[in-house]
Design an enzyme around this catalytic site. Structure first.
Site, PDB file in Angstrom:
ATOM      1  N   GLU A 173     -42.620  39.276  37.597  1.00 54.92           N
ATOM      2  CA  GLU A 173     -43.694  40.238  37.321  1.00 54.92           C
ATOM      3  C   GLU A 173     -43.233  41.695  37.286  1.00 54.92           C
ATOM      4  OE1 GLU A 173     -46.807  39.238  40.106  1.00 54.92           O
ATOM      5  OE2 GLU A 173     -46.857  37.150  39.439  1.00 54.92           O
ATOM      6  N   ASN A 214     -39.765  36.407  34.705  1.00 59.92           N
ATOM      7  CA  ASN A 214     -41.008  35.635  34.732  1.00 59.92           C
ATOM      8  C   ASN A 214     -42.188  36.602  34.868  1.00 59.92           C
ATOM      9  OD1 ASN A 214     -42.253  32.947  35.028  1.00 59.92           O
ATOM     10  ND2 ASN A 214     -42.675  33.522  37.156  1.00 59.92           N
ATOM     11  N   HIS A 250     -51.301  31.672  33.820  1.00 61.40           N
ATOM     12  CA  HIS A 250     -52.505  31.536  34.646  1.00 61.40           C
ATOM     13  C   HIS A 250     -53.686  31.894  33.745  1.00 61.40           C
ATOM     14  CE1 HIS A 250     -50.454  30.769  38.359  1.00 61.40           C
ATOM     15  NE2 HIS A 250     -49.665  31.807  38.176  1.00 61.40           N
ATOM     16  N   GLU A 279     -46.194  28.460  35.392  1.00 60.16           N
ATOM     17  CA  GLU A 279     -47.223  28.416  36.442  1.00 60.16           C
ATOM     18  C   GLU A 279     -48.595  28.076  35.868  1.00 60.16           C
ATOM     19  OE1 GLU A 279     -47.127  31.925  38.937  1.00 60.16           O
ATOM     20  OE2 GLU A 279     -44.954  32.075  38.812  1.00 60.16           O
ATOM     21  N   ASP A 281     -52.149  27.077  34.954  1.00 57.18           N
ATOM     22  CA  ASP A 281     -53.444  26.569  35.402  1.00 57.18           C
ATOM     23  C   ASP A 281     -54.522  27.255  34.571  1.00 57.18           C
ATOM     24  OD1 ASP A 281     -53.450  29.067  36.724  1.00 57.18           O
ATOM     25  OD2 ASP A 281     -53.242  28.190  38.716  1.00 57.18           O
TER      26      ASP A 281
HETATM   27  O1  G3I Z   1     -48.336  31.807  55.733  1.00 58.61           O
HETATM   28  C1  G3I Z   1     -49.511  32.545  56.048  1.00 58.61           C
HETATM   29  C2  G3I Z   1     -50.206  31.962  57.253  1.00 58.61           C
HETATM   30  O2  G3I Z   1     -49.373  32.058  58.378  1.00 58.61           O
HETATM   31  C3  G3I Z   1     -51.511  32.722  57.469  1.00 58.61           C
HETATM   32  O3  G3I Z   1     -52.230  32.088  58.487  1.00 58.61           O
HETATM   33  C4  G3I Z   1     -52.361  32.706  56.228  1.00 58.61           C
HETATM   34  C5  G3I Z   1     -53.639  33.521  56.390  1.00 58.61           C
HETATM   35  O4  G3I Z   1     -54.082  34.077  55.182  1.00 58.61           O
HETATM   36  O5  G3I Z   1     -51.627  33.255  55.146  1.00 58.61           O
HETATM   37  C6  G3I Z   1     -50.449  32.518  54.859  1.00 58.61           C
HETATM   38  O6  G3I Z   1     -49.809  33.121  53.793  1.00 58.61           O
HETATM   39  C7  G3I Z   1     -50.366  32.888  52.525  1.00 58.61           C
HETATM   40  C8  G3I Z   1     -49.299  32.295  51.629  1.00 58.61           C
HETATM   41  O7  G3I Z   1     -49.786  32.144  50.318  1.00 58.61           O
HETATM   42  C9  G3I Z   1     -48.843  30.947  52.113  1.00 58.61           C
HETATM   43  O8  G3I Z   1     -49.877  30.044  52.082  1.00 58.61           O
HETATM   44  C10 G3I Z   1     -50.850  34.210  51.960  1.00 58.61           C
HETATM   45  O9  G3I Z   1     -51.948  34.694  52.722  1.00 58.61           O
HETATM   46  C11 G3I Z   1     -51.264  34.018  50.520  1.00 58.61           C
HETATM   47  O10 G3I Z   1     -51.548  35.288  49.957  1.00 58.61           O
HETATM   48  C12 G3I Z   1     -50.160  33.373  49.736  1.00 58.61           C
HETATM   49  O11 G3I Z   1     -50.610  33.173  48.429  1.00 58.61           O
HETATM   50  C13 G3I Z   1     -49.627  32.886  47.465  1.00 58.61           C
HETATM   51  C14 G3I Z   1     -49.591  33.982  46.411  1.00 58.61           C
HETATM   52  O12 G3I Z   1     -48.621  33.654  45.444  1.00 58.61           O
HETATM   53  C15 G3I Z   1     -49.244  35.331  46.983  1.00 58.61           C
HETATM   54  O13 G3I Z   1     -49.164  36.290  45.965  1.00 58.61           O
HETATM   55  C16 G3I Z   1     -49.964  31.567  46.815  1.00 58.61           C
HETATM   56  O14 G3I Z   1     -49.903  30.520  47.782  1.00 58.61           O
HETATM   57  C17 G3I Z   1     -48.972  31.301  45.679  1.00 58.61           C
HETATM   58  O15 G3I Z   1     -49.362  30.147  44.992  1.00 58.61           O
HETATM   59  C18 G3I Z   1     -48.979  32.481  44.749  1.00 58.61           C
HETATM   60  O16 G3I Z   1     -48.078  32.262  43.693  1.00 58.61           O
HETATM   61  C19 G3I Z   1     -47.989  33.304  42.725  1.00 58.61           C
HETATM   62  C20 G3I Z   1     -46.579  33.277  42.189  1.00 58.61           C
HETATM   63  O17 G3I Z   1     -45.654  33.407  43.239  1.00 58.61           O
HETATM   64  C21 G3I Z   1     -46.364  34.359  41.151  1.00 58.61           C
HETATM   65  N1  G3I Z   1     -47.344  34.278  40.093  1.00 58.61           N
HETATM   66  C22 G3I Z   1     -48.727  34.236  40.555  1.00 58.61           C
HETATM   67  C23 G3I Z   1     -48.945  33.110  41.534  1.00 58.61           C
HETATM   68  C24 G3I Z   1     -50.399  33.007  41.927  1.00 58.61           C
HETATM   69  O18 G3I Z   1     -50.792  34.133  42.627  1.00 58.61           O
END
Ligand code: G3I
Length: 523
Positions: A173, A214, A250, A279, A281
């Protein structure tokens, strides 16, 4: 890569089991009738997995996954059997792998690469350099230390995963929506040179890995994909190691399908680069309904068709395969249902659409491409005007082809009804922006012979040329109109006016083909 891992990555996937056998197995495992998820697995087994179908077309088919989900046996059964490639959704990101400067932890990522090795899957590494999920210590570094920290991070991680990761999203990004470079600690310290530096460091650490840039919203032609195109052209000219461009994809049913995705992929391929859908969806405003589900299936199908049509498109990865573990609802409250399987791991029509597009047998599901009206058109609208009482009306319009045949645009018009109020009777109309080019968009205001409630005039929008492929959208057409004396309107009771600021199906905007109404309800 160890010889064992390489052997597992290379081995052919098992011969599909017959449907009856798979259902019998499901019954035997549960001691009861097969669940929806088990039936889905059984259908897949009969037809060949998504990955097997893709391999027959010279591509791979993969899914994102995440560590917490890997304890869900029903989930991992499908992840391990349907997909030939996986991407860790979070566990290879900087905040996980180097949360404290110099303290590296690859334990979670190793769980993902081990799963892949056990299931004969390849792994896409995601991601080495990203502005998000970046530990705060990186942003707190003096600028002069950022390059060394970035190079060290890349070197440690890409070296650790050498042999286990076949492709890296080296930089994720890098662009804003308008195609300018996104500000990040890396950009602030090094300007756009950080991208070449990152690619060189990754290549030095793992010369065998395919190296990608990406991003999202670069799937279609537009300002952001133009910026990526310019960047990769320059990098290739400078001899920077770069193998491909990752298009996240996305998508959302309310925003239309990316404009000319296949042509956009092809222009990157023509530079000698690989292209990957990384990615995928397709989210929607909840609740899901038949129309949104059909549109979603059509979008999935079109992505597969675009990839199949471009030789250098190496494969498709969905951003997890089930609504159960989708990132969408937490990021876009009120939206979801974006994936191929539902929250109970039961197959959705989009899965049928993907299978059919990959050349698999049609299992009878509604895949958004079968049984629909050929050339069915619909209008979508968003309000781009925060004031209902000023001197301009600004409808955002999109035309979507939900049918199975292409539609010639020169035969198509849309009508947006409004009331004129007092003031001059003549109008100026404008197309401010559209990805299809405003020069192909025609527009005028027509006074109605018989005024109706909320409507005494309509804006008519047409097209000079072009055609709309099955499942395609024109993308937004930003329209604007004013009276010649710039007197004000009262839009509050206008028939076609709505308050939504995101594109949604608009039954109060009508679509005509050769003058015959094919969508919407006229006043
Ligand atoms: O690990 C913590 C956990 O300890 C805590 O309790 C919890 C509370 O909110 O958060 C957890 O972390 C989360 C993490 O995913 C792991 O589950 C974050 O809040 C959450 O923001 C994070 O989201 C991820 C997101 O990227 C962050 O930008 C998504 O799972 C993940 O699928 C998403 O993937 C991104 C790609 O990397 C890049 N392109 C977009 C895509 C979708 O946003």
């Amino acid at each position: 890569m160890s010889s064992m891992k390489r052997c597992m990555h290379d081995r052919a996937r098992g011969i599909p089991t017959l449907l009856a056998g798979a259902l019998t197995l499901a019954l035997a495992l549960t001691g009861g009738p097969a669940t929806a998820a088990q039936q889905g697995t059984a259908i897949a087994a009969q037809q060949g997995s998504l990955h097997e179908l893709a391999v027959a077309q010279g591509k791979y088919f993969g899914s994102a996954t995440d560590n917490p989900e890997l304890t869900d046996a029903a989930y991992t059964a499908i992840l391990g059997s349907e997909f030939g490639q996986i991407t860790p959704g979070n566990s290879m990101k900087w905040d996980t792998t180097e949360p404290v400067q110099g303290q590296f932890n690859f334990a979670k990522g190793d769980v993902v690469t081990d799963f892949a090795a056990q299931h004969g899957q390849t792994v896409r590494g995601h991601t080495l350099v990203w502005h998000s999920q970046l530990p705060s210590w990186v942003g707190a570094l003096p600028s002069a230390q950022v390059e060394a920290a970035m190079t060290r991070h890349i070197t440690e991680e890409a070296t650790h995963y050498r042999g286990a990761v076949t492709a890296w999203d080296v930089v994720n990004e890098p662009f804003n929506e308008d195609g300018t470079f996104r500000t990040s600690p890396f950009y602030t310290a090094m300007g756009s040179d950080y991208i070449a530096t990152a690619l060189r460091a990754a290549h030095a650490a793992d010369p065998d890995a395919k190296l990608y840039l990406n991003d999202y919203n670069i799937e279609g032609l537009g300002a952001k994909s133009d910026a990526m195109y310019t960047l990769v052209t320059e990098l290739l000219d400078e001899g920077v190691p770069l193998d491909g461009v990752g298009m996240q994809a996305h998508l959302a049913v309310q925003y239309g399908f990316p404009y000319q995705m296949q042509a956009n992929m092809q222009r990157f391929a023509d530079l000698g680069l690989d292209v990957a859908v990384t990615e995928l969806d397709v989210r929607m405003a909840l609740p899901a309904d038949a129309a949104k589900t059909t549109t979603q299936s059509g979008y999935y199908r079109q992505v597969v068709e675009a990839c199949l049509a471009v030789e250098r498109c190496v494969g498709i990865t969905v951003w997890d395969y089930t609504d159960k573990y989708s990132w969408v609802p937490s990021t876009f409250p009120g939206q979801g249902a974006a994936n191929l399987y539902d929250e109970n791991l039961a197959p959705k029509p989009a899965l049928s659409a993907v299978r059919t597009a990959l050349g698999g047998a049609d299992d009878g599901g509604d895949d958004g491409g079968e049984g629909g009206d050929p050339g069915a058109l619909k209008a979508q609208y968003r309000n781009s005007d925060s004031s209902v009482g000023d001197n301009q009306i600004k409808p955002g319009l999109q035309l979507v082809n939900t049918g199975t045949t292409a539609v010639g645009l020169s035969d198509v018009t849309l009508r947006y009804w409004f009331t004129a109020g007092s003031g001059a009777p003549d109008y100026r109309t404008w197309c401010d922006w559209s990805p299809i080019g405003c020069n192909t968009v025609t527009h005028r205001v027509v006074a109605m012979d018989t005024p109706k409630a909320g409507a005494d005039h309509y804006l008519e929008v047409g097209f000079g040329s072009g055609s709309l492929a099955p499942g395609a959208s024109t993308g937004e057409i930003q329209m604007r109109l004013n009276k010649s004396d710039w007197s004000v309107f009262d839009e509050s009771d206008d028939y076609s006016h709505g308050s939504g600021t995101s594109y949604a199906d608009a039954p109060r905007i009508a679509v005509y083909v050769d003058g015959e109404q094919v969508w919407g309800v006229a006043p």
